[in-house]
Scaffold this active site. Structure first.
Site, short mmCIF file in Angstrom:
data_model
loop_
_atom_site.label_atom_id
_atom_site.label_comp_id
_atom_site.label_asym_id
_atom_site.label_seq_id
_atom_site.Cartn_x
_atom_site.Cartn_y
_atom_site.Cartn_z
N CYS B 162 0.79 -1.23 0.00
CA CYS B 162 0.00 0.00 0.00
C CYS B 162 0.83 1.28 0.00
O CYS B 162 0.28 2.37 0.04
CB CYS B 162 -0.97 -0.04 1.17
SG CYS B 162 -1.96 -1.54 1.10
N HIS B 295 -2.54 8.01 6.07
CA HIS B 295 -2.79 6.71 5.44
C HIS B 295 -4.18 6.24 5.90
O HIS B 295 -4.96 5.78 5.10
CB HIS B 295 -1.69 5.72 5.78
CG HIS B 295 -1.75 4.47 4.97
ND1 HIS B 295 -1.78 4.48 3.59
CD2 HIS B 295 -1.81 3.16 5.34
CE1 HIS B 295 -1.86 3.23 3.16
NE2 HIS B 295 -1.88 2.41 4.19
N THR B 299 -8.14 0.31 10.06
CA THR B 299 -7.99 -0.87 10.91
C THR B 299 -7.58 -0.35 12.29
O THR B 299 -6.94 0.70 12.41
CB THR B 299 -6.93 -1.87 10.41
OG1 THR B 299 -5.63 -1.33 10.60
CG2 THR B 299 -7.14 -2.20 8.93
N PRO B 300 -7.95 -1.08 13.34
CA PRO B 300 -7.60 -0.61 14.69
C PRO B 300 -6.10 -0.36 14.84
O PRO B 300 -5.70 0.69 15.36
CB PRO B 300 -8.09 -1.76 15.58
CG PRO B 300 -9.24 -2.36 14.82
CD PRO B 300 -8.83 -2.26 13.36
N GLU B 306 -0.32 5.03 13.33
CA GLU B 306 -0.13 6.29 12.62
C GLU B 306 -0.49 7.47 13.52
O GLU B 306 0.21 8.50 13.52
CB GLU B 306 -0.98 6.33 11.34
CG GLU B 306 -0.71 7.58 10.51
CD GLU B 306 -1.47 7.60 9.19
OE1 GLU B 306 -2.44 6.83 9.04
OE2 GLU B 306 -1.08 8.39 8.31
N LYS B 324 -9.65 7.73 2.85
CA LYS B 324 -10.05 6.34 2.59
C LYS B 324 -11.57 6.17 2.73
O LYS B 324 -12.16 5.30 2.11
CB LYS B 324 -9.34 5.38 3.55
CG LYS B 324 -7.82 5.37 3.47
CD LYS B 324 -7.30 4.59 2.31
CE LYS B 324 -5.82 4.24 2.44
NZ LYS B 324 -4.89 5.40 2.43
N HIS B 329 -9.89 1.92 0.36
CA HIS B 329 -8.44 1.77 0.32
C HIS B 329 -8.04 1.20 -1.04
O HIS B 329 -8.29 0.03 -1.33
CB HIS B 329 -7.98 0.84 1.45
CG HIS B 329 -6.49 0.81 1.64
ND1 HIS B 329 -5.62 1.41 0.74
CD2 HIS B 329 -5.72 0.25 2.61
CE1 HIS B 329 -4.37 1.21 1.16
NE2 HIS B 329 -4.41 0.52 2.29
N PHE B 387 2.00 -3.30 3.99
CA PHE B 387 2.44 -4.60 4.49
C PHE B 387 3.95 -4.74 4.30
O PHE B 387 4.53 -4.19 3.36
CB PHE B 387 1.77 -5.73 3.69
CG PHE B 387 0.43 -6.15 4.23
CD1 PHE B 387 -0.21 -5.45 5.23
CD2 PHE B 387 -0.19 -7.28 3.71
CE1 PHE B 387 -1.44 -5.86 5.72
CE2 PHE B 387 -1.43 -7.71 4.19
CZ PHE B 387 -2.05 -6.99 5.19
#
Lengths: 264, 401
Positions: B162, B295, B299-300, B306, B324, B329, B387
């Protein structure tokens, strides 16, 4: 227009009949006949056991290639910006995901999925080495080696520091093998520096050109060069093995090639 | 670094084709995410799907490249006069002096997903229609764009999940600095496929509802798709100094988490390093940044990491948001798409409020915008993290009088 002069501090090769750089160099100098032999991939002892279990041939190849180059350069892997280039990344893993997605259950493994990113070997490299420097993973089909070399050299030129290139290719199993027949796994690693030092093996400059790519006189080596993207490096490796100054043209894109001038 | 001019730019996402519908959607705080059945996926999924991709026909000479990803790539190229700008750049610099560096995470893998369903039951072989090299292979989209414009300079696809289409700005910047090229097409294209829908679902990272970045109840991403392109040139090229109002790339920061394959460093150390390096390259202090496009995947763990990094570096004041919630995403295209959101923020003084978020997470006390703000901006920052712990931050600046 050429890049600045960049210094090669260490290199590694892991491929068919080339267990390491010394074996490869002997073949490339014509001292030993080139004979294809199976490529043996060591386990990645630098990874924690949980991660070690999760990695396949592509990651093992990339890691072994990277560590050998870093060792040869006497460098600290944790400090090296790195470039991982591969035409297909972890092809076994990709095949497995495609197979599962075509099945009735579609039970995709989360580990398989996160291993499917093209930068998975680079991610594992970071975990194994603790390196937090910039890391790029890229591809350009048959042009992948030259693309990775350009990325690494321009990165080193921009940073004024050292950098690692890991070029590695593995094959898909069938049925995709039929469309992308890469006969053997092969890895080529190089550590470059912006500065000359007692480690410097050669001084290199890159430029783009239109000339035909240099070929290998030995038919078996030429066959490798044409069938494995990482082996597109062989003319350069031969020049380096001969420890002589010279210029080779590496295959890159159809209408754009990469000339490498080597000063011993 | 030597600043680079963004001479042309365009984007296509679930919000529409080209800059205008994106600006309208930002102004209206509209989301393009829809809950639906997609392809043969057996469950409802919230996705940011680009309308009309299936109707795109590739030029006859490039028919072998036909796949959802390259159709989206072509659709994207046809907006905002971008193709004409490339032709003009070709006339200025020559076809061999323009690089093509694009990001993609899954390329045209959807074609191989479909082909695997049609394997010959006896031999296991794939159907004859599959063109691996031109579609599924990772380089496909840069190959397609380069051939579409008959360019002959360097090219590659950066595929770092990403962060892919943020990192290509760095690749282009270094190649320009080395003098190997005079211009570069950068950006990214990623399209919906089963690999990512099932893959992110297997990791329990997909929300059942449209994603809610930085919300206290956020529970995962919504997958989107999109195409974004930017033409980069030297700001001082051909005697044309950067003029007032022009947008420049002034900083690139890249780092690695060295922590985990699919989870970010919990304190966002890698993210922090990338932001610091980008600021350093731009010669700026945190206070100089007027807006951060996060970004913000929703997600938790990603937003927590971030948020911690932004808080550590910028404190609680700097306005920030994730887009997003607007686009979903878009994975390997996200960096490029959000770079253009940064350009629009600079150009129009529009700080976009996030969409989908209703109750901010009190554990992440950054200045996350829930409503649009209008104010002049000079420098903005764009974050992209992927990732494998791949981080990239970009700084864009507007030339002032």
């Amino acid at each position: 227009m050429s890049t600045a002069t960049i210094y090669l501090d260490g290199l590694s090769v892991l491929g068919p009949g080339m267990a390491d750089w010394n074996a490869a160099a002997a073949c490339l100098r014509g001292e030993q006949p080139f004979a294809v032999a199976e490529v043996s991939l060591p386990p990645v002892t630098a990874l924690p056991a949980t991660e070690r279990r999760r990695v396949g041939a592509a990651v093992k190849l990339a890691m072994a290639t990277g560590f050998a180059a870093v060792d040869a350069a006497g460098a600290d892997a944790a400090l090296l910006a790195n470039v991982f280039c591969s035409t297909g990344g972890d092809c076994d893993n990709c095949h497995n995901l495609l197979d599962v997605l075509a099945s009735d259950q579609r039970l995709v493994s989360p580990t398989r999925f996160h291993n499917s990113v093209h930068n998975a070997p680079a991610g594992y490299w970071g975990i194994a080495t603790g390196c937090t420097a910039a890391s790029t993973s890229l591809c350009a089909y048959d042009a992948t080696f030259a693309a990775g070399l350009l990325e690494t050299v321009t990165q080193v030129q921009a940073s004024g520091d050292r950098g690692l290139l890991v070029a590695f290719d593995t094959a898909y199993p069938q049925p995709l093998y039929a469309q992308r027949p890469i006969p053997y796994p092969m890895g080529v690693g190089m550590v470059f520096s912006a500065r000359r030092s007692e480690r410097s093996l050669a001084a290199l400059q890159l430029s783009l050109c239109n000339e035909a790519a240099s070929t290998m006189a030995d038919a078996a080596l030429e066959q490798l060069r044409q069938t494995i993207p990482a082996a597109r490096s062989l003319p350069l490796l031969q020049l380096l093995a001969q420890r002589s100054a010279g210029r080779v043209v590496l295959d890159y894109l159809d209408d754009c090639r990469l000339a490498v001038t080597v000063q011993a | 670094m030597q600043a680079l001019r963004l001479s042309a730019y365009t984007l296509t996402t679930a919000l529409g084709r080209g800059v205008e519908p994106h600006l309208a959607a930002l102004r209206a705080q509209r989301s393009g995410i829809v809950k639906k059945r997609w392809e043969t996926v057996e469950f409802d999924v919230c996705i940011g799907e680009v309308a009309g991709v299936d109707d795109i026909t590739l030029p006859a000479g490039l028919a072998a490249y036909d796949c959802r990803n390259n159709r989206l790539a072509l659709l994207g190229l046809q907006q905002d006069g971008f193709a004409e700008q490339i032709e003009a750049a070709k006339a200025r610099h020559g076809a061999g002096r323009i690089g093509v560096f694009l990001g993609s995470s899954t390329s045209g893998i959807l074609n191989s997903e479909l082909a695997y369903r049609e394997r010959d039951p006896a031999s296991g072989s794939l159907p004859a229609w599959l063109r691996y090299r031109e579609t599924h292979n990772g380089y496909s989209v840069a190959d397609f764009v380069r051939k579409h414009f008959a360019l002959s300079g360097p090219a590659c696809v950066v595929s770092t999940a990403c962060s892919s289409s943020a990192k290509v700005f760095g690749t282009a910047q270094r190649m320009l600095a080395a003098g190997l090229i005079d211009a570069a097409i950068v950006g990214g294209v990623d399209s919906l496929c089963l690999t990512t829908i099932y893959g992110f679902s297997s990791l329990q990272l997909v929300s059942g509802e449209p994603c809610r970045p930085f919300d206290v109840a956020r529970d995962g991403i919504s997958i989107g798709e999109g195409a974004a392109y930017v033409l980069l040139e030297r700001a001082d090229g051909a005697g044309e100094g950067a003029g007032e109002g022009e947008i420049l790339l002034t900083g690139v920061g890249e780092s690695s988490d060295a922590y985990h394959m699919s989870s970010p460093h919990p304190e966002g150390l890698g993210a922090c390093m990338a932001m610091q390096q980008a600021l350093q390259m731009a010669g700026l202090q945190p206070d100089d940044i007027g807006y951060i496009n996060l970004h913000g995947t929703a997600t938790p763990s990603n937003d927590a990491a971030e948020g911690a990094a932004v808080l550590a570096l910028f404190g609680q004041g700097t306005p920030c948001s994730s887009t997003k919630g607007h686009t979903g995403h878009t994975l390997g295209a996200a960096g490029g798409i959000e770079a253009i959101f940064c350009v629009l923020a600079l150009r129009d003084g529009l700080l976009p409020g996030g969409v989908g978020t209703s109750t901010l997470d009190p554990a992440l006390p950054v200045n996350y915008l829930l409503h649009n703000q209008q104010q002049p901006l000079q420098h903005v920052l764009n974050n992209s993290f992927g990732f494998g712990g791949s981080n990239c931050s970009l700084v864009f600046s507007q030339v002032t009088a």
